[in-house]
Design an enzyme around this catalytic site. Structure first.
Site, PDB file in Angstrom:
ATOM      1  N   ASN A  45       1.823  -4.530   7.598  1.00  0.00           N
ATOM      2  CA  ASN A  45       2.673  -5.156   6.593  1.00  0.00           C
ATOM      3  C   ASN A  45       3.533  -4.119   5.880  1.00  0.00           C
ATOM      4  O   ASN A  45       4.670  -4.403   5.488  1.00  0.00           O
ATOM      5  CB  ASN A  45       1.824  -5.920   5.571  1.00  0.00           C
ATOM      6  CG  ASN A  45       1.363  -7.267   6.096  1.00  0.00           C
ATOM      7  OD1 ASN A  45       2.154  -8.027   6.647  1.00  0.00           O
ATOM      8  ND2 ASN A  45       0.094  -7.560   5.942  1.00  0.00           N
ATOM      9  N   HIS A  59      -0.749   6.505   4.483  1.00  0.00           N
ATOM     10  CA  HIS A  59       0.603   6.003   4.713  1.00  0.00           C
ATOM     11  C   HIS A  59       1.590   7.129   4.433  1.00  0.00           C
ATOM     12  O   HIS A  59       1.569   7.713   3.343  1.00  0.00           O
ATOM     13  CB  HIS A  59       0.903   4.806   3.807  1.00  0.00           C
ATOM     14  CG  HIS A  59      -0.106   3.705   3.931  1.00  0.00           C
ATOM     15  ND1 HIS A  59      -0.039   2.738   4.896  1.00  0.00           N
ATOM     16  CD2 HIS A  59      -1.221   3.441   3.204  1.00  0.00           C
ATOM     17  CE1 HIS A  59      -1.054   1.904   4.761  1.00  0.00           C
ATOM     18  NE2 HIS A  59      -1.795   2.316   3.747  1.00  0.00           N
ATOM     19  N   ALA A 112       0.797  -1.226   0.000  1.00  0.00           N
ATOM     20  CA  ALA A 112       0.000   0.000   0.000  1.00  0.00           C
ATOM     21  C   ALA A 112       0.829   1.275   0.000  1.00  0.00           C
ATOM     22  O   ALA A 112       0.271   2.368   0.074  1.00  0.00           O
ATOM     23  CB  ALA A 112      -0.917  -0.007   1.220  1.00  0.00           C
TER      24      ALA A 112
END
Length: 266
Positions: A189, A219, A123
């Protein structure tokens, strides 16, 4: 044609199957491995020509690549055996590699089988730049994951705050990447991917934040080193029905498969 196997068939698996069927002439999902109790349900969702089995030994399609889409336990359960067979193994649940012993087992199996352990970007963006920056030396790497409270349900965050009543952003975790990935395996992750691409698990600082104002999964990656510095921020939409996983994570798996099957890699 690259025959691909999938381990698990949740949101990521469905995205991968749909994209390859619609957009790729060089790769296709030929096999799906699921628990025995799910075989019939999964069979009803896939074309007749896709093989649905409940073990690695039952696979008969000779896939050139098998992608794990089923969680940390599946990386440990399937990864070493797949790699020893000489089949490339794509691990979506990169956080499993925070376990140093498992990481060593996977690397040894890959060497023994002459296969590749493939880690998709997931991501976040910028892992290629981070890996390049590591060549010259990295001074500091920080990663922050900011998600709505619902994305943290069923995690240690529930002991940090009342997620249901949260009305202000709250820091759930701050520490090294390996601890983040092990405590929050479904959410962090990306932290493991950042660590492996850059400064390592101990050298990567991670913050996990629950924010009721967040419209999606955010993120943020910052790196500083001999090359200079960069900041990258991704505002991702979660997969439908799975607020813990960003849609971009699923798309990164499909993109990695297409890249490996293509005549030109980029």
């Amino acid at each position: 044609m690259l025959n691909v196997g999938l381990i698990g068939f949740g949101g990521i698996g469905r995205e991968v199957v749909g994209y390859l069927a619609a957009a790729s002439r060089r790769a296709r999902v030929a096999t799906v491995i699921v628990r025995s109790g799910r075989i019939e349900a999964v069979r009803s969702m896939l074309p007749e020509e896709v093989e649905i089995v409940d073990s690695l030994d039952a696979v008969s399609t000779n896939p050139g690549l098998i992608a794990e889409c089923a969680g940390h336990e599946a990386v440990a359960a399937y990864g070493p055996a797949i790699l020893r067979r000489g089949t490339d193994f794509l691990a979506v649940s990169i956080g499993a590699l925070a376990d140093e012993r498992l990481r060593a087992r996977l690397e040894a199996a890959a060497e023994a089988g002459g296969a590749k352990l493939i880690l998709p970007a997931g991501a976040v963006a910028g892992l290629d730049a981070l890996a390049a920056a590591r060549v010259g030396g990295l001074d500091r790497v920080t990663y922050m994951s900011r998600k709505p409270p619902r994305a943290w349900r069923g995690t240690p965050a529930e002991s940090v705050c009342d997620l249901e009543a949260l009305d202000v952003e709250t820091l759930l975790f701050e520490g090294a990447a390996d601890e983040a990935a092990q405590l929050y395996p479904q959410n962090a992750n990306v932290a493991a991917a950042v660590a492996l691409a850059g400064a390592g698990f101990a050298g990567t600082r991670v913050q996990l934040v629950a924010d009721p104002a967040a419209a999606g999964n955010i993120h943020r990656l910052r790196a500083e080193g001999a090359f200079g510095a960069f900041d990258i921020e991704i505002h991702g939409r979660p997969l439908p029905g799975n607020p813990k996983t960003s849609t971009l994570a699923a798309h990164s798996v499909a993109a990695e498969i297409v890249r490996r099957a293509a005549a030109v890699e980029i």
